[in-house]
Every structure is written in structure tokens, then in C-alpha cells.
Design a protein around this motif. Structure first.
Motif, PDB file in Angstrom:
ATOM      1  N   ASN A 229       0.801  -1.221   0.014  1.00 47.64           N
ATOM      2  CA  ASN A 229      -0.036   0.028  -0.204  1.00 47.64           C
ATOM      3  C   ASN A 229       0.758   1.176  -0.043  1.00 47.64           C
ATOM      4  N   CYS A 230       0.390   2.431  -0.118  1.00 44.60           N
ATOM      5  CA  CYS A 230       0.995   3.647   0.015  1.00 44.60           C
ATOM      6  C   CYS A 230       0.064   4.506   0.340  1.00 44.60           C
ATOM      7  N   HIS A 231       0.578   5.757   1.147  1.00 41.75           N
ATOM      8  CA  HIS A 231      -0.357   6.671   1.747  1.00 41.75           C
ATOM      9  C   HIS A 231       0.547   7.979   1.859  1.00 41.75           C
ATOM     10  N   ALA A 232      -0.199   9.158   2.344  1.00 39.18           N
ATOM     11  CA  ALA A 232       0.620  10.376   2.401  1.00 39.18           C
ATOM     12  C   ALA A 232       1.014  11.024   0.962  1.00 39.18           C
ATOM     13  N   ILE A 233       0.214  10.617   0.085  1.00 33.39           N
ATOM     14  CA  ILE A 233       1.043  11.078  -1.258  1.00 33.39           C
ATOM     15  C   ILE A 233       0.328  12.527  -1.629  1.00 33.39           C
ATOM     16  N   ALA A 234       1.424  13.082  -2.194  1.00 36.11           N
ATOM     17  CA  ALA A 234       1.386  14.541  -2.514  1.00 36.11           C
ATOM     18  C   ALA A 234       2.239  14.857  -3.606  1.00 36.11           C
ATOM     19  N   SER A 235       1.497  15.708  -4.463  1.00 37.99           N
ATOM     20  CA  SER A 235       2.371  16.306  -5.483  1.00 37.99           C
ATOM     21  C   SER A 235       2.010  17.533  -5.937  1.00 37.99           C
ATOM     22  N   ARG A 236       3.043  18.439  -6.666  1.00 33.97           N
ATOM     23  CA  ARG A 236       2.915  19.832  -6.903  1.00 33.97           C
ATOM     24  C   ARG A 236       3.801  19.766  -8.399  1.00 33.97           C
ATOM     25  N   GLY A 237       3.509  20.984  -8.869  1.00 29.51           N
ATOM     26  CA  GLY A 237       4.384  21.360 -10.104  1.00 29.51           C
ATOM     27  C   GLY A 237       3.369  21.399 -11.198  1.00 29.51           C
ATOM     28  N   VAL A 238       3.758  21.320 -12.345  1.00 28.64           N
ATOM     29  CA  VAL A 238       3.218  21.074 -13.691  1.00 28.64           C
ATOM     30  C   VAL A 238       3.602  19.868 -14.518  1.00 28.64           C
ATOM     31  N   VAL A 239       2.618  19.015 -14.745  1.00 28.20           N
ATOM     32  CA  VAL A 239       2.988  17.903 -15.606  1.00 28.20           C
ATOM     33  C   VAL A 239       3.352  18.285 -16.888  1.00 28.20           C
ATOM     34  N   GLY A 240       4.634  17.651 -17.127  1.00 29.31           N
ATOM     35  CA  GLY A 240       5.288  17.878 -18.596  1.00 29.31           C
ATOM     36  C   GLY A 240       6.443  18.946 -18.400  1.00 29.31           C
ATOM     37  N   ARG A 241       6.466  19.728 -17.286  1.00 27.36           N
ATOM     38  CA  ARG A 241       7.386  20.692 -17.135  1.00 27.36           C
ATOM     39  C   ARG A 241       8.351  20.290 -16.000  1.00 27.36           C
ATOM     40  N   GLN A 242       7.649  19.937 -14.841  1.00 27.32           N
ATOM     41  CA  GLN A 242       8.542  19.459 -13.474  1.00 27.32           C
ATOM     42  C   GLN A 242       7.261  19.281 -12.615  1.00 27.32           C
ATOM     43  N   VAL A 243       7.337  18.043 -11.921  1.00 23.33           N
ATOM     44  CA  VAL A 243       6.793  17.633 -11.012  1.00 23.33           C
ATOM     45  C   VAL A 243       7.373  17.019  -9.801  1.00 23.33           C
ATOM     46  N   PHE A 244       6.910  17.192  -8.627  1.00 20.15           N
ATOM     47  CA  PHE A 244       7.295  16.755  -7.224  1.00 20.15           C
ATOM     48  C   PHE A 244       6.371  15.771  -6.653  1.00 20.15           C
ATOM     49  N   ILE A 245       6.678  14.653  -6.323  1.00 22.60           N
ATOM     50  CA  ILE A 245       5.852  13.517  -6.043  1.00 22.60           C
ATOM     51  C   ILE A 245       6.494  13.041  -4.484  1.00 22.60           C
ATOM     52  N   GLU A 246       6.027  12.804  -3.497  1.00 22.76           N
ATOM     53  CA  GLU A 246       6.073  12.236  -2.202  1.00 22.76           C
ATOM     54  C   GLU A 246       5.174  11.246  -1.850  1.00 22.76           C
ATOM     55  N   MET A 247       5.447  10.393  -1.010  1.00 21.73           N
ATOM     56  CA  MET A 247       4.652   9.326  -0.460  1.00 21.73           C
ATOM     57  C   MET A 247       5.371   8.535   0.612  1.00 21.73           C
ATOM     58  N   HIS A 248       4.357   7.604   1.216  1.00 18.72           N
ATOM     59  CA  HIS A 248       4.889   6.534   2.153  1.00 18.72           C
ATOM     60  C   HIS A 248       4.727   5.285   1.443  1.00 18.72           C
ATOM     61  N   LEU A 249       5.577   4.537   1.401  1.00 18.57           N
ATOM     62  CA  LEU A 249       5.363   3.359   0.523  1.00 18.57           C
ATOM     63  C   LEU A 249       5.469   2.044   1.311  1.00 18.57           C
ATOM     64  N   ILE A 250       4.478   1.268   1.712  1.00 17.18           N
ATOM     65  CA  ILE A 250       4.624  -0.061   2.500  1.00 17.18           C
ATOM     66  C   ILE A 250       4.900  -1.173   1.722  1.00 17.18           C
ATOM     67  N   VAL A 251       6.121  -1.849   1.856  1.00 20.46           N
ATOM     68  CA  VAL A 251       6.377  -2.902   0.982  1.00 20.46           C
ATOM     69  C   VAL A 251       6.647  -4.169   1.842  1.00 20.46           C
ATOM     70  N   ASP A 252       6.449  -5.152   0.926  1.00 19.77           N
ATOM     71  CA  ASP A 252       6.683  -6.803   1.479  1.00 19.77           C
ATOM     72  C   ASP A 252       8.084  -6.980   1.077  1.00 19.77           C
ATOM     73  N   ALA A 253       8.959  -6.537   2.113  1.00 25.77           N
ATOM     74  CA  ALA A 253      10.333  -6.949   1.990  1.00 25.77           C
ATOM     75  C   ALA A 253      11.068  -6.919   3.498  1.00 25.77           C
ATOM     76  N   ASP A 254      11.846  -7.958   3.529  1.00 26.66           N
ATOM     77  CA  ASP A 254      12.420  -8.184   4.941  1.00 26.66           C
ATOM     78  C   ASP A 254      14.010  -7.472   4.907  1.00 26.66           C
ATOM     79  N   ASP A 255      14.379  -7.057   3.863  1.00 24.12           N
ATOM     80  CA  ASP A 255      15.809  -6.600   3.760  1.00 24.12           C
ATOM     81  C   ASP A 255      15.706  -5.312   3.200  1.00 24.12           C
ATOM     82  N   VAL A 256      16.869  -4.408   3.160  1.00 24.12           N
ATOM     83  CA  VAL A 256      17.074  -3.063   2.697  1.00 24.12           C
ATOM     84  C   VAL A 256      17.056  -3.074   1.098  1.00 24.12           C
ATOM     85  N   GLU A 257      17.896  -4.096   0.692  1.00 20.65           N
ATOM     86  CA  GLU A 257      17.855  -4.315  -0.795  1.00 20.65           C
ATOM     87  C   GLU A 257      16.799  -4.344  -1.379  1.00 20.65           C
TER      88      GLU A 257
END
Length: 297
Positions: A229-257
């Protein structure tokens, strides 16, 4: 990847500046010879065209997309500020046109005279305006420059202004003196509408309005294997020119790699869809639970 198209923007602005000065001189000469209020107002409008080009050159000089110590997100908002300057110039032009029309009504109309050769000169002006508008709009869309697109929008309004003025002067040529005065009012409204369009288009960028629907980003992220899942999604800027995207991502992983690999796949998908984009992802463990994908109203 960050793309710097400022050299192209400056080249287009220099070309249009020279053409707008040429148009301004022609309008001022014919307006002075004929005594036409609407044409002199249109010449004033063309003064703003040249001023807008100069403003655009200044804004482009300082609108580097590359970050530095003082501006870690780049300097692209300088272009939007320049576009707002165009809107301000248009507002001033609208006021000057209305003021001149009201003064003409109160003090009485001066005789307006127009010849066939002067109408032909205005036809040349119209042709130059059409070329500038389509040239700027094409280049602005190609390189993703809001300052060029805003100025092209302004020039498109200028085309309709010039057509209206020519219509009024054709009426004067046929003996209807009041045409010139009456048409000065729609000229002012066209100028105002151009300014409002530029303002409406650039304010969302300056106030960091959402650039991409969080549901869209959420669906793209969840299409990557390993993303829970992912949450706390935010974006700003202009698509096609420059956008900034932020999110919290929940992943099924037991190691950093593994978590890093899943995160990179999400970044690549978002970059391919909304490039150029700067993406910041905060990775969280599988046990974390959060249903709110974005910020509440």
C-alpha cells in the motif's frame, strides 16, 4: 532527469520582441495619422507585448530548473511569476483603454479618418500577430515553457483585438464614425479576458496546487509487485514541465536491498508517466497499516 530549455525560450522571446516592436511602430503611426482611439489603445496593448517579452527574458534568466543551495527545488517558479507579470500588464492595458473611451464620450469624439493604404498596413500587422501567436504557442508546448504559452495566449487575444479594431476602422472608412468608439469597449474586454486566462493558468503552480490525483499515483504504485500500500501521497508542479511527488510506501520486504529495488521500480514507473519528476519515497515495513492515501480536506 532535469531539462533546461531556457536557451530556446530566450531565442523565441528575442524573435517575438523584434516582431512586436515592428507591430507597435506600425500601429502607433497609423493610429496617429487616423486619430483612432481603438487603434491607439491597440498600440498601447502592443506596448505590453514588448514589455512582456522583456519580462519573459528576465524571468527565463533566473528560472533554472537546476537546484542549488538556496533553491533546492530549482527556480522554475520564476517563469510563473513572469507569467503573472503579463497578467498585470494586461490589466493596466484594459484600464487605459476604458479610461480613453470614457474620456472620448465625455469630451466628444474627434474625427477619425482612414485610407485604404492604412487598412493594408493593419492587415500586415494582423499577419505578424498571427505568426507570433502560433510560433510562440508551438515552441512553448514543445519545450514546456509557461512563459511562452502565456505570452502566446496574450498574442492570441491581440489578434482578436486587431480584428475588432480593423472592423471599426472599416466602418469609419464607410462613414460610420461611432464604430471606432463603440469597439474600444470589446477591445478592453478581450484584453481583460487574456489577462484572466494567464492568471488562472499560473496561480495553481505558485500556490502548490495538486499536480496529479493521489488515486492515480496510488494505482501506479500498487501495480508494482511487492507494494502492499502507499499513503501520504502529495504532488505539486506542472506535469510535462516539472513535478514533485512524495509518498509513504509499504513494501513486502525483509531487507533493505529488496525494499530499495521495489522503490526504484515505483520511481521508474512514475518518472516514465510524468517526466520530468523528482520523487521522494519513505519506505515502511509490511506491518504498518494506513488507509488514508492522501491528506484530508
Amino acid at each position: 532527469m532535469i531539462t533546461d530549455n531556457r536557451s530556446t525560450v530566450r531565442r523565441v522571446l528575442v524573435i517575438t520582441l523584434l516582431l512586436n516592436i515592428f507591430v507597435l511602430i506600425l500601429k502607433a503611426i497609423v493610429g496617429h495619422l487616423t486619430g483612432s482611439l481603438s487603434l491607439l489603445a491597440d498600440a498601447l496593448h502592443s506596448v505590453t507585448d514588448s514589455a512582456n517579452n522583456i519580462l519573459g527574458l528576465i524571468a527565463s534568466r533566473f528560472s533554472s530548473p537546476h537546484p542549488d543551495r538556496e533553491h533546492p527545488y530549482g527556480h522554475l517558479k520564476f517563469e510563473a511569476v513572469g507569467a503573472l507579470g503579463i497578467a498585470a500588464f494586461l490589466g493596466i492595458a484594459c484600464f487605459e483603454i476604458l479610461q480613453g473611451a470614457v474620456e472620448r464620450i465625455i469630451k466628444g469624439s474627434n474625427l477619425v479618418t482612414i485610407s485604404a493604404s492604412e487598412l493594408w498596413l493593419l492587415l500586415i500587422v494582423l499577419g505578424v500577430n498571427i505568426f507570433v501567436a502560433f510560433y510562440e504557442r508551438r515552441e512553448g508546448r514543445r519545450v514546456g515553457s509557461p512563459i511562452l504559452i502565456a505570452d502566446a495566449q496574450h498574442t492570441m487575444g491581440d489578434i482578436w483585438v486587431t480584428i475588432s479594431v480593423m472592423g471599426g476602422l472599416i466602418g469609419v472608412f464607410m462613414g460610420y464614425q461611432w464604430f471606432d468608439l463603440v469597439l474600444s469597449f470589446p477591445v478592453a474586454l478581450m484584453v481583460f479576458w487574456s489577462g484572466w486566462s494567464v492568471l488562472k493558468e499560473n496561480l495553481p503552480w505558485l500556490v502548490d496546487e495538486m499536480a496529479i490525483a493521489p488515486e492515480t499515483i496510488h494505482d501506479i504504485a500498487l501495480s508494482v509487485p511487492g507494494v502492499i500500500n502507499c499513503h501520504a501521497i502529495a504532488s505539486r508542479g506542472v506535469v510535462g514541465r516539472q513535478v514533485f511527488i512524495e509518498m509513504h510506501l509499504i513494501v513486502d520486504a525483509d531487507d533493505v536491498e529488496t525494499a530499495h529495488r521495489i522503490t526504484e521500480e515505483v520511481e521508474l514507473l512514475l518518472e516514465s508517466r510524468f517526466r520530468p519528476a523528482r520523487i521522494v519515497i519513505h519506505v515502511e515495513p509490511p506491518r504498518y497499516k494506513e488507509e488514508q492515501i492522501s491528506f484530508a480536506d
